[in-house]
Design a protein around this motif. Structure first.
Motif, PDB file in Angstrom:
ATOM      1  N   LEU A 117       0.877  -1.063   0.067  1.00 19.93           N
ATOM      2  CA  LEU A 117       0.089   0.031  -0.039  1.00 19.93           C
ATOM      3  C   LEU A 117       0.897   1.238  -0.050  1.00 19.93           C
ATOM      4  O   LEU A 117       0.711   2.135  -0.704  1.00 19.93           O
ATOM      5  CB  LEU A 117      -0.833  -0.064   0.889  1.00 19.93           C
ATOM      6  N   ALA A 118       1.924   1.321   0.803  1.00 18.69           N
ATOM      7  CA  ALA A 118       2.778   2.371   0.780  1.00 18.69           C
ATOM      8  C   ALA A 118       3.683   2.704  -0.481  1.00 18.69           C
ATOM      9  O   ALA A 118       3.594   3.804  -0.935  1.00 18.69           O
ATOM     10  CB  ALA A 118       3.825   2.334   1.906  1.00 18.69           C
ATOM     11  N   LEU A 119       3.856   1.744  -0.927  1.00 20.40           N
ATOM     12  CA  LEU A 119       4.550   1.706  -2.344  1.00 20.40           C
ATOM     13  C   LEU A 119       3.309   2.230  -3.724  1.00 20.40           C
ATOM     14  O   LEU A 119       3.870   3.261  -4.423  1.00 20.40           O
ATOM     15  CB  LEU A 119       5.135   0.329  -3.028  1.00 20.40           C
ATOM     16  N   LEU A 120       2.383   1.702  -3.586  1.00 23.45           N
ATOM     17  CA  LEU A 120       1.326   2.427  -4.350  1.00 23.45           C
ATOM     18  C   LEU A 120       1.032   3.869  -4.026  1.00 23.45           C
ATOM     19  O   LEU A 120       0.561   4.529  -5.047  1.00 23.45           O
ATOM     20  CB  LEU A 120       0.154   1.480  -4.228  1.00 23.45           C
ATOM     21  N   LEU A 121       0.882   4.207  -2.794  1.00 22.22           N
ATOM     22  CA  LEU A 121       0.723   5.723  -2.437  1.00 22.22           C
ATOM     23  C   LEU A 121       2.049   6.395  -2.905  1.00 22.22           C
ATOM     24  O   LEU A 121       1.676   7.781  -2.843  1.00 22.22           O
ATOM     25  CB  LEU A 121       0.116   5.641  -1.282  1.00 22.22           C
TER      26      LEU A 121
END
Length: 167
Positions: free
Chosen positions: A40-44
């Protein structure tokens, strides 16, 4: 590291007479997969699209009053920017400098209730959004996405700066 100071809300902070408020019924969330926090952190962290940035810059285009249709269009663009994420459970809202003129300073797009509000100078934002006010007014960022544990400041070119909250 950035430090955000929140002041206690007063009864005057809860009044809505001093700013414009528009709400529409929440849209249904499409079924989306849960993912681990690292993914999720990478996508955001990925840069935002030109369409997404331009749409959010146009929030002031409708003036202090936006039609439910226009607001619905903005919400659709936000959801399309993050197709693999249940964004309504992740992104709390967006804070941006307001260009409606004096006395307005910033505006917020609260995703929990599909509400756009324009705030006057010195008027308190909801406490979970107040932490982004300084970043939104900074001038180097087009807008700031507010999450429970961080802010993501988005530059004009779509690049993302992550500012984690202090524990």
């Amino acid at each position: 590291m950035a430090r955000f100071i929140l002041r206690p809300r007063t009864q005057a902070d809860t009044k809505t007479e001093n700013h414009t408020r528009l709400s529409v019924a929440p849209r249904r969330q499409r079924g989306k997969m849960q993912m681990d926090t690292g993914k999720l952190a990478l996508l955001l962290r990925r840069p935002r699209s030109r369409e997404y940035c331009e749409a959010l810059r146009r929030l002031d285009a409708g003036g202090a009053h936006l039609s439910p249709e226009l607001l619905d269009k903005f919400m659709k663009i936000i959801e399309e920017e993050f197709p693999e994420i249940a964004i309504r459970g992740t992104l709390i809202g967006i804070v941006s400098r307001c260009y409606l003129g004096d006395p307005y300073e910033v505006h917020t797009l609260d995703l929990t209730g599909d509400i756009i509000e324009h705030y006057k100078r010195g008027e308190s934002l909801p406490e979970y959004m107040e932490k982004a006010r300084g970043l939104a007014l900074h001038g180097n960022y087009a807008f700031v996405e507010v999450y429970e544990n961080a802010c993501r400041a988005i530059s004009e070119d779509g690049s993302v700066a992550v500012i984690m909250d202090e524990a």
